[in-house]
Design a protein around this motif. Structure first.
Motif, short mmCIF file in Angstrom:
data_model
loop_
_atom_site.label_atom_id
_atom_site.label_comp_id
_atom_site.label_asym_id
_atom_site.label_seq_id
_atom_site.Cartn_x
_atom_site.Cartn_y
_atom_site.Cartn_z
N LEU A 6 0.83 -1.20 0.00
CA LEU A 6 0.00 0.00 0.00
C LEU A 6 0.87 1.25 0.00
N ILE A 7 1.91 1.27 0.81
CA ILE A 7 2.79 2.43 0.86
C ILE A 7 3.44 2.67 -0.50
N ALA A 8 3.88 1.59 -1.14
CA ALA A 8 4.53 1.72 -2.45
C ALA A 8 3.61 2.32 -3.50
N ARG A 9 2.31 2.22 -3.30
CA ARG A 9 1.35 2.78 -4.26
C ARG A 9 0.75 4.09 -3.78
N GLY A 10 1.30 4.65 -2.72
CA GLY A 10 0.83 5.94 -2.24
C GLY A 10 -0.44 5.88 -1.42
N GLU A 11 -0.89 4.68 -1.05
CA GLU A 11 -2.12 4.52 -0.26
C GLU A 11 -1.75 4.56 1.23
N VAL A 12 -1.31 5.73 1.66
CA VAL A 12 -0.78 5.88 3.02
C VAL A 12 -1.89 5.78 4.06
N VAL A 13 -3.04 6.36 3.78
CA VAL A 13 -4.14 6.33 4.75
C VAL A 13 -4.57 4.89 5.03
N ALA A 14 -4.74 4.08 3.99
CA ALA A 14 -5.11 2.68 4.18
C ALA A 14 -3.99 1.91 4.88
N ALA A 15 -2.74 2.22 4.57
CA ALA A 15 -1.62 1.54 5.22
C ALA A 15 -1.61 1.83 6.72
N ARG A 16 -1.85 3.09 7.09
CA ARG A 16 -1.87 3.45 8.51
C ARG A 16 -3.02 2.77 9.24
N ALA A 17 -4.17 2.67 8.57
CA ALA A 17 -5.31 1.99 9.19
C ALA A 17 -4.99 0.53 9.47
N ALA A 18 -4.32 -0.13 8.54
CA ALA A 18 -3.93 -1.53 8.74
C ALA A 18 -2.93 -1.64 9.88
N LEU A 19 -1.99 -0.71 9.96
CA LEU A 19 -1.02 -0.72 11.05
C LEU A 19 -1.71 -0.46 12.39
N ASP A 20 -2.70 0.43 12.40
CA ASP A 20 -3.44 0.68 13.64
C ASP A 20 -4.13 -0.59 14.13
N LEU A 21 -4.68 -1.35 13.20
CA LEU A 21 -5.33 -2.61 13.57
C LEU A 21 -4.29 -3.61 14.09
N LEU A 22 -3.16 -3.67 13.42
CA LEU A 22 -2.11 -4.60 13.83
C LEU A 22 -1.59 -4.25 15.23
N ALA A 23 -1.62 -2.96 15.57
CA ALA A 23 -1.13 -2.54 16.89
C ALA A 23 -2.00 -3.05 18.03
N LEU A 24 -3.20 -3.53 17.72
CA LEU A 24 -4.10 -4.05 18.75
C LEU A 24 -3.78 -5.49 19.14
N ALA A 25 -2.87 -6.11 18.39
CA ALA A 25 -2.52 -7.51 18.68
C ALA A 25 -1.93 -7.62 20.09
N PRO A 26 -2.44 -8.56 20.92
CA PRO A 26 -1.91 -8.69 22.29
C PRO A 26 -0.54 -9.37 22.31
N ASP A 27 0.32 -8.85 23.16
CA ASP A 27 1.65 -9.46 23.40
C ASP A 27 2.39 -9.78 22.10
N PRO A 28 2.62 -8.79 21.25
CA PRO A 28 3.31 -9.07 19.99
C PRO A 28 4.77 -9.43 20.26
N PRO A 29 5.34 -10.35 19.47
CA PRO A 29 6.76 -10.68 19.63
C PRO A 29 7.63 -9.52 19.15
N ALA A 30 8.89 -9.59 19.52
CA ALA A 30 9.81 -8.50 19.18
C ALA A 30 9.90 -8.28 17.68
N GLY A 31 9.92 -9.35 16.90
CA GLY A 31 10.04 -9.22 15.45
C GLY A 31 8.89 -8.45 14.83
N LEU A 32 7.68 -8.67 15.33
CA LEU A 32 6.52 -7.95 14.81
C LEU A 32 6.57 -6.48 15.19
N LEU A 33 7.04 -6.18 16.38
CA LEU A 33 7.20 -4.79 16.80
C LEU A 33 8.23 -4.08 15.93
N VAL A 34 9.32 -4.74 15.62
CA VAL A 34 10.36 -4.16 14.77
C VAL A 34 9.81 -3.90 13.37
#
Length: 530
Positions: free
Chosen positions: A88-116
């Protein structure tokens, strides 16, 4: 997935699609992937694969549709969501990319690799504070690889915690003495002094590294340590010893990143030949972008920090959103000079109103509640005509610095595997001549399209110069703009430590420390003026 869908049948379709991709039979692969999505609309992997196939066919706009559709029905699969965000970022769809990241941030107890992974993507979007918070958690969760520590150090640096960044980098070098990324950043962060420097450390490591004739990866690491050696000797005032180290560094980087002079001229010529249309006076709702353009190392970051100290202005940093949206609206797959030449060739057919609207839709969130936000990408000097037609209400500020100071500052910057013009004096002079040709053309063809801001005037007469810039942008003068060192906002640039200082004149005439060595550059620049 539909209840009647046979997983084995889908896997067979997927395997056939992969075979067609490998055979460059993209139309057949597209048909099979579309069949998979029709049967299993939630198959995110198939949506990403379809986007890649369409992209490879040169259909940038079409490649966006399956990604946006997939973004509306995200699975519980973090690696696939990360891949979707990257696309999405590569195609300039920044708003949709941020929304997906916001959803991913809700994941409980994410491992270090996912946080990185999330931190890297937030950093790519210019969200330094969010990225740093993610890396704080990642480090606490056990992230320890050298690249992860390097990212953390950079985010600490850009956030203003120079001491913290140095501690992380020093630990990197204790554990991985040949980690060139850490050496280069550490040398940049601290001014080396006779009583405290790493001169012998850099020399000893260079003695251990493979010869300069080794492969690209080894040559790059060697260049990083040569740069650290140069920076240390330069800080110590040992200029006759420093210059050979810089020459060795840049010779390696020039070999790895050759400068394409013909492509540079072709783009400049095409931009100059492009019809210049009358600039409108349209306005738009919401925050207004302020563009800062010019040569890298011309003072663009200083101007950014000054303006973003204003109560009505924030900085979006060095974002490439306009470049991305231009490619999207023109439906041209990014391909460096070739892609830009393609866009120039169809410039008369571009929907500039749509370009401006799309740019604003994908960037106005960056204003963070302010009335103005700064898009500080020096390379946008090439896109001034496109910006004026798409966003006629947006001020464009052109930072101008004395050519020798500008070129020398580029030559000693070590940009990594970008800016290939910066590693060779002849290439530097050639690139600067193309830049000057283009700047003159914009002034001649579109009078008033951009305001020149002299670096020398900015640092010698800051009050008068800043007042003129603020008036041009429609802003009232504020005393805070004279104290950019008090600006606590993150700044993602290699010069982030320097721009946290008060306005000073030390950058004027720095090239004269290497006047003898830079004589070929001076002559090449002078020849361009004749």
């Amino acid at each position: 997935m539909n209840a009647t869908t046979d997983p084995r049948a889908l896997e067979q379709l997927r395997a056939r699609a992969r075979s067609h991709v490998q055979a460059h039979q993209l139309a057949q692969a597209q048909a099979l992937l579309e069949a998979i999505i029709q049967q299993a609309p939630h198959d995110l992997a198939a949506s990403i694969d379809l986007a890649d196939v369409l992209f490879r066919q040169g259909r940038l706009q079409a490649s966006t549709a399956p990604l946006l559709q997939a973004a509306r029905r995200l699975p519980r699969n973090a690696p696939l969501i990360i891949a979707l965000v990257q696309h999405l970022i590569a195609r300039g769809e920044v708003v949709a990319a941020r929304a997906a990241l916001d959803l991913l941030a809700l994941a409980p107890d994410p491992p270090a690799g996912l946080l990185v992974a999330q931190a890297n993507l937030r950093f790519a979007l210019g969200e330094v504070a969010v990225a740093k918070a993610l890396m704080d958690k990642a480090m606490a969760a056990g992230a320890s690889a050298p690249e992860e520590r390097h990212l953390y150090a950079m985010l600490l640096q850009f956030s203003g915690d120079i001491d913290g960044a140095c501690r992380v980098l020093e630990e990197c070098l204790r554990r991985w003495p040949a980690f060139g990324d850490a050496a280069m950043v550490l040398a940049n962060l601290q001014r080396q002094r006779p009583e405290s420097n790493r001169l012998e450390q850099w020399r000893e490591q260079l003695d251990r590294l493979p010869a300069a004739t080794a492969g690209p990866a080894e040559a790059f690491v060697r260049a990083e340590f040569e740069y650290a050696l140069f920076k240390t000797l330069d800080d110590l005032g040992r200029h006759d010893e420093a210059w050979p180290a810089l020459e060795r560094c840049n010779a390696l980087m020039h070999r790895l990143n050759p400068y394409d002079a013909a492509a540079e001229v072709a783009v400049t010529d095409a931009l100059i030949r492009m019809p210049v249309r009358r600039i409108g006076t349209a306005t738009s709702d919401g925050p207004t972008p302020i563009f800062i353009v010019g040569m890298p190392r011309s003072g663009t970051t200083l101007l950014d920090r000054i303006l973003s100290s204003h109560s009505r202005v924030t900085s979006a940093g060095e974002i490439i959103d306009f470049w991305r949206q231009l490619h999207w609206v023109a439906d041209v797959v990014p391909a460096k000079a070739k892609g830009l030449l393609h866009i120039i060739g169809r410039s008369s057919d571009i929907d500039y109103r749509a370009l401006g609207a799309r740019y604003l839709a994908q960037t106005q969130w960056r204003a963070q509640g302010r009335d103005f936000y700064i898009d500080k990408l020096p390379a946008n000097i090439q896109l001034v005509s496109f910006i004026r037609r798409a966003l006629p209400h947006a001020p464009i500020l052109h930072m101008v610095r004395e050519p020798m100071d500008t070129c020398f500052s580029n030559f000693k910057a070590m940009f990594g595997n970008v800016s290939p013009y910066s590693y060779d004096l002849e290439a530097l002079a050639h690139h600067h001549r193309q830049y000057e040709r283009l700047a003159r053309h914009w002034h001649d063809g579109m009078p008033g399209a951009m305001l020149d801001v002299s670096y020398a005037d900015l640092v010698q007469y800051p009050a008068a110069t800043i007042g003129r810039v603020l008036t041009h942008c429609g802003l009232a003068v504020e005393d805070a703009c004279l104290r950019p060192e008090r600006n606590a906002a993150p700044v993602a640039t290699p010069s982030s430590a320097q721009v946290r200082e008060s306005i000073h004149t030390r950058g004027l005439g720095q090239w004269q420390l290497y006047e003898r060595q830079l004589e070929p550059l001076r002559m090449a620049l002078a020849a361009g003026d004749s």
